[in-house]
Motif scaffolding. Sequence first.
Motif, PDB file in Angstrom:
ATOM      1  N   VAL A  99     -41.020 -27.245  22.167  1.00 25.83           N
ATOM      2  CA  VAL A  99     -40.830 -28.854  21.970  1.00 25.83           C
ATOM      3  C   VAL A  99     -39.384 -29.258  22.340  1.00 25.83           C
ATOM      4  O   VAL A  99     -39.246 -30.470  23.089  1.00 25.83           O
ATOM      5  N   ASN A 100     -38.375 -28.762  21.969  1.00 24.11           N
ATOM      6  CA  ASN A 100     -36.908 -28.927  22.055  1.00 24.11           C
ATOM      7  C   ASN A 100     -36.262 -28.534  23.462  1.00 24.11           C
ATOM      8  O   ASN A 100     -35.421 -29.254  24.120  1.00 24.11           O
ATOM      9  N   ASP A 136     -46.757 -35.508  21.626  1.00 27.11           N
ATOM     10  CA  ASP A 136     -45.625 -35.926  22.496  1.00 27.11           C
ATOM     11  C   ASP A 136     -45.231 -34.690  23.495  1.00 27.11           C
ATOM     12  O   ASP A 136     -44.912 -34.991  24.696  1.00 27.11           O
ATOM     13  N   PHE A 137     -45.518 -33.646  22.990  1.00 29.45           N
ATOM     14  CA  PHE A 137     -45.103 -32.380  23.731  1.00 29.45           C
ATOM     15  C   PHE A 137     -46.009 -32.537  25.126  1.00 29.45           C
ATOM     16  O   PHE A 137     -45.630 -32.336  26.201  1.00 29.45           O
ATOM     17  N   LYS A 142     -48.107 -35.085  15.885  1.00 26.98           N
ATOM     18  CA  LYS A 142     -47.328 -36.235  16.583  1.00 26.98           C
ATOM     19  C   LYS A 142     -46.493 -35.243  17.555  1.00 26.98           C
ATOM     20  O   LYS A 142     -46.436 -35.668  18.808  1.00 26.98           O
ATOM     21  N   THR A 143     -45.870 -34.413  17.045  1.00 22.53           N
ATOM     22  CA  THR A 143     -44.980 -33.674  17.890  1.00 22.53           C
ATOM     23  C   THR A 143     -45.695 -33.073  18.946  1.00 22.53           C
ATOM     24  O   THR A 143     -45.305 -32.953  20.194  1.00 22.53           O
ATOM     25  N   LYS A 191     -42.138 -27.015  10.865  1.00 22.94           N
ATOM     26  CA  LYS A 191     -42.418 -28.483  10.787  1.00 22.94           C
ATOM     27  C   LYS A 191     -42.971 -29.028  11.863  1.00 22.94           C
ATOM     28  O   LYS A 191     -43.225 -30.573  11.873  1.00 22.94           O
ATOM     29  N   THR A 192     -43.373 -28.465  12.825  1.00 28.57           N
ATOM     30  CA  THR A 192     -44.155 -29.173  13.945  1.00 28.57           C
ATOM     31  C   THR A 192     -45.613 -29.758  13.468  1.00 28.57           C
ATOM     32  O   THR A 192     -46.432 -29.112  12.705  1.00 28.57           O
ATOM     33  N   ASP A 193     -45.735 -31.018  13.930  1.00 29.33           N
ATOM     34  CA  ASP A 193     -47.063 -31.763  13.580  1.00 29.33           C
ATOM     35  C   ASP A 193     -47.775 -32.265  14.233  1.00 29.33           C
ATOM     36  O   ASP A 193     -47.422 -31.838  15.915  1.00 29.33           O
ATOM     37  N   TYR A 220     -50.470 -25.914  15.291  1.00 28.90           N
ATOM     38  CA  TYR A 220     -49.603 -26.235  14.207  1.00 28.90           C
ATOM     39  C   TYR A 220     -50.599 -26.627  12.890  1.00 28.90           C
ATOM     40  O   TYR A 220     -51.669 -26.372  12.927  1.00 28.90           O
ATOM     41  N   HIS A 239     -40.909 -24.810  17.896  1.00 30.84           N
ATOM     42  CA  HIS A 239     -39.544 -25.770  17.847  1.00 30.84           C
ATOM     43  C   HIS A 239     -38.660 -25.596  19.313  1.00 30.84           C
ATOM     44  O   HIS A 239     -38.307 -26.627  19.787  1.00 30.84           O
TER      45      HIS A 239
END
Length: 346
Positions: free
Chosen positions: A300-301, A338-339, A334-335, A330-332, A323, A297
């Motif tokens: 990613v953020n 994107d990262f 797609k996330t 909740k990291t999937d 993941y 988390h």
Amino acid sequence: MQKINDIFQNYKGIIDTTLREGAQYRYSSFSLSQQILIVKFLSKIGVDRIEVGNPVIDEVRKNIVRLVQIPQRPKILSHIRNRFSDIDLAIESGIDGVNILCTVDPARLKAMHLYLAQYLENLRKNILKAQANKLEVRVSVEDFFQANEDVAMKVFQFSQNLKVNRIGIADTLGVAMSWDIEKRLTRLRKFLSTDIEVHFHNDLGQANSNAISAIKSGANWVDTTLLGIGERSGITALSTFLAALYIFDPEISKRYRLQYVTQAENTLAGMIGKEVPFNLLTNRENGFAHKAGIHLHALVNFGPETYEPISPGVFGNVRHLVYGTEISGKTDEKTVKDFYQKYGKS
């Protein structure tokens, strides 16, 4: 975090001993072609010196003769005993310098039928002969941290008076702690102005920390090996020490081409038939792997720097975001994609 002026102001360089200490690792048996490749990798990284074994062993001597012919390499130094035969064969091999290992153990001196005064006279002759042949000279005392410090100091001061290039101290048993290092180095520096080289075994997992403590306390040169391989639990790993150097002083670390370190250590791992240890940053699968949900988390953020002290690309490695596990939150997929698109894998 302390400033570089407090930690690395005494630092002068790395003496990599993969071809000497590393050869003592249980599963090491380097062919000449492998030794040549190791020298080329170490040269590419930019280590300051390379140490090899004792040329009294025929096969070692033959290999040294070939290794010193490699162009654009650091100086190659031979680890020898305080014996006339060793210095003669080192000179004959075409080596650039000698690292003369001494003992101050009364039992060993007695076994050699020598008094300390005789032993020091032999050392004087060996140092002068090496210097007459324009060789770099280091003198060390085996297992300094367990040895009689007063007698060891006699050897060091005797060698300093003969203007050797370095004094070497070793934690042969790997049991010294950082406070031991600071106390001993501070005391040595009251009497010695010659460069000090340190060699730390890793039996208690302190080799890298001790190397940094030693530099902070007045040492100048650090012995390393690729992967940290060596006798028993090995010594300071080249990658780990370079990582500390990069973190505490990126400016000094620019002397080295860090992007080749992962490739070099993985190549060595292939030579010895072992995986790169999971806890080294040069492990391609785990060195920069992130799995816990709180870590993922944050990455990613807020970006990789939240949980990476060094960007993996600096050392030629890549990161992995893991993941879909019970602890990954909740990291999937797609996330993660994107990262990678935003920050890359290195």
